[in-house]
Design a protein around this motif. Structure first.
Motif, PDB file in Angstrom:
ATOM      1  N   ALA A 233       0.896  -1.255  -0.055  1.00 17.35           N
ATOM      2  CA  ALA A 233      -0.021   0.080  -0.126  1.00 17.35           C
ATOM      3  C   ALA A 233       0.890   1.072  -0.158  1.00 17.35           C
ATOM      4  CB  ALA A 233      -0.970   0.047   1.180  1.00 17.35           C
ATOM      5  N   LEU A 234       1.912   1.187   0.733  1.00 16.03           N
ATOM      6  CA  LEU A 234       2.865   2.565   1.028  1.00 16.03           C
ATOM      7  C   LEU A 234       3.467   2.713  -0.452  1.00 16.03           C
ATOM      8  CD1 LEU A 234       4.386   1.871   4.442  1.00 16.03           C
ATOM      9  CD2 LEU A 234       2.680   3.472   3.671  1.00 16.03           C
ATOM     10  N   GLN A 235       4.015   1.618  -1.182  1.00 18.42           N
ATOM     11  CA  GLN A 235       4.859   1.692  -2.130  1.00 18.42           C
ATOM     12  C   GLN A 235       3.873   2.110  -3.319  1.00 18.42           C
ATOM     13  OE1 GLN A 235       6.414  -2.026  -2.684  1.00 18.42           O
ATOM     14  NE2 GLN A 235       8.450  -1.435  -2.225  1.00 18.42           N
ATOM     15  N   ALA A 236       2.320   1.783  -3.353  1.00 19.69           N
ATOM     16  CA  ALA A 236       1.429   2.249  -4.288  1.00 19.69           C
ATOM     17  C   ALA A 236       1.099   3.693  -4.244  1.00 19.69           C
ATOM     18  CB  ALA A 236       0.201   1.241  -4.285  1.00 19.69           C
ATOM     19  N   LEU A 237       0.931   4.106  -3.244  1.00 13.29           N
ATOM     20  CA  LEU A 237       0.501   5.753  -2.681  1.00 13.29           C
ATOM     21  C   LEU A 237       1.880   6.552  -2.893  1.00 13.29           C
ATOM     22  CD1 LEU A 237      -2.142   7.190  -1.978  1.00 13.29           C
ATOM     23  CD2 LEU A 237      -1.161   7.060   0.428  1.00 13.29           C
ATOM     24  N   ASN A 238       3.046   5.891  -2.564  1.00  7.27           N
ATOM     25  CA  ASN A 238       4.155   6.650  -2.978  1.00  7.27           C
ATOM     26  C   ASN A 238       4.379   7.252  -4.348  1.00  7.27           C
ATOM     27  OD1 ASN A 238       6.638   8.040  -2.056  1.00  7.27           O
ATOM     28  ND2 ASN A 238       7.641   6.114  -3.234  1.00  7.27           N
ATOM     29  N   ALA A 239       4.283   6.113  -5.259  1.00 11.51           N
ATOM     30  CA  ALA A 239       4.272   5.911  -6.806  1.00 11.51           C
ATOM     31  C   ALA A 239       3.276   7.122  -7.228  1.00 11.51           C
ATOM     32  CB  ALA A 239       3.921   4.930  -7.243  1.00 11.51           C
ATOM     33  N   GLU A 240       2.098   7.403  -6.558  1.00 18.60           N
ATOM     34  CA  GLU A 240       1.209   8.223  -6.902  1.00 18.60           C
ATOM     35  C   GLU A 240       1.224   9.503  -6.518  1.00 18.60           C
ATOM     36  OE1 GLU A 240      -3.236   7.115  -6.530  1.00 18.60           O
ATOM     37  OE2 GLU A 240      -2.707   4.878  -6.872  1.00 18.60           O
ATOM     38  N   ALA A 241       1.684   9.539  -5.295  1.00 15.66           N
ATOM     39  CA  ALA A 241       2.284  10.985  -4.736  1.00 15.66           C
ATOM     40  C   ALA A 241       3.224  11.564  -5.601  1.00 15.66           C
ATOM     41  CB  ALA A 241       2.401  11.068  -3.281  1.00 15.66           C
ATOM     42  N   ALA A 242       4.260  10.528  -5.828  1.00 12.66           N
ATOM     43  CA  ALA A 242       5.298  11.125  -6.507  1.00 12.66           C
ATOM     44  C   ALA A 242       5.056  11.794  -8.110  1.00 12.66           C
ATOM     45  CB  ALA A 242       6.429  10.135  -6.762  1.00 12.66           C
ATOM     46  N   HIS A 243       4.256  11.083  -8.575  1.00 23.41           N
ATOM     47  CA  HIS A 243       3.596  11.457  -9.898  1.00 23.41           C
ATOM     48  C   HIS A 243       2.921  12.983  -9.749  1.00 23.41           C
ATOM     49  CE1 HIS A 243       1.967  11.477 -14.009  1.00 23.41           C
ATOM     50  NE2 HIS A 243       0.860  11.666 -13.751  1.00 23.41           N
ATOM     51  N   ALA A 244       1.987  13.191  -8.510  1.00 21.10           N
ATOM     52  CA  ALA A 244       1.163  14.124  -8.362  1.00 21.10           C
ATOM     53  C   ALA A 244       2.100  15.407  -8.009  1.00 21.10           C
ATOM     54  CB  ALA A 244       0.106  14.059  -7.445  1.00 21.10           C
TER      55      ALA A 244
END
Length: 274
Positions: A233-244
């Motif tokens: 979950a942390l890795q998935a959200l981290n990837a989305e946050a990095a993109h945003a």
């Protein structure tokens, strides 16, 4: 009700929350007089932050609201706010690990962080030197590497490549760094929980799974499973946050967030045991 008219459930909740903090303070020699001074400062800070227009703006009003002596209020409100921001070295490390675990050129064919040649002369734009330079050109890669080797975040392999030991920046040693994350994680979690308890109109997401009467073997297995699911979950959200985050909003409209997952176990009576 207590003698002061404060509900017993509230005082019990506060004692439960304070217990691990007192344990931490005692382990580092923070005695009651210093703790009281810290508590006074927080009382004054929160009273000023929550006052709003026409609220606790004067020393007398803050003193009346908090019970802190007016002379102490005047002294404490003049002190600089230390804030809860991560120190620059910790913030830089978090940015580097985030980039290393999400951006394409730093990942292998399986989407895992690549082992990076230590020097730009060996790895060019895909070296550890290049990774650090991509985040900050003010800090050289060598001091970052030395510190990460000390903390156990990375290790060097036989090919002189830098290998990430964890999928998140959690130093294996380094008490100052761990304190910085304790302040961030516990502070934000507690703020969300208090907001929800006080009746925030749009409650924060705050949920947990808890069971009793489990065997030690079951808890050990669930701990491993929770770590795996939590990291996904942390890795998935981290990837989305990095993109945003690129490009981000104007500085005046910028926001921050914290998303955390935790696992804790103890015996059924609440007493800690290894």
């Amino acid at each position: 009700m207590t003698d002061a008219g404060i509900p017993d459930l509230l005082t019990s909740a506060v004692r439960t929350v304070l217990r691990p903090l007192v344990r931490l303070m005692l382990s580092r020699g923070v005695t009651l007089p210093l703790a009281i001074e810290l508590l006074k400062r927080v009382y004054v800070q929160v009273a000023l932050e929550d006052s709003g227009p026409g609220g606790a703006s004067t020393d007398s009003r803050v003193s009346l609201l908090t019970g802190v002596h007016r002379k102490d209020v005047k002294r404490l409100r003049a002190l600089p706010d230390a804030g809860a921001a991560l120190p620059r070295t910790v913030s830089l490390g978090a940015q580097l690990v985030s980039l290393w675990t999400t951006a394409g050129r730093w990942l292998d064919a399986q989407g895992r962080p690549r082992a990076l040649p230590r020097l730009a002369s060996a790895g060019g734009d895909c070296s550890f030197d290049a990774l650090v330079a991509s985040v900050s050109r003010d800090i050289r890669a060598r001091p970052v590497l030395d510190e990460w080797l000390r903390l156990g975040v990375v290790h060097l392999n036989e090919a002189d490549e830098v290998v990430l030991n964890t999928a998140a920046f959690v130093p294996q040693s380094g008490f100052d760094e761990k304190l910085s994350y304790l302040a961030l994680h516990v502070g934000d979690h507690a703020m969300a929980a208090v907001d929800n308890t006080l009746g925030r109109p749009d409650p924060w997401f705050e949920r947990s799974v808890h069971y009793r009467r489990l065997s030690p073997e079951a808890v050990a297995a669930l701990r491993v499973r929770a770590s795996a699911l939590g990291m996904q979950a942390l890795q998935a959200l981290n990837a989305e946050a990095a993109h945003a985050a690129a490009p981000g909003p104007d500085e005046g409209d910028a926001r921050r967030f914290t998303f955390g997952i935790y696992f804790h176990a103890s015996v059924a009576d609440g007493q800690e045991r290894d």
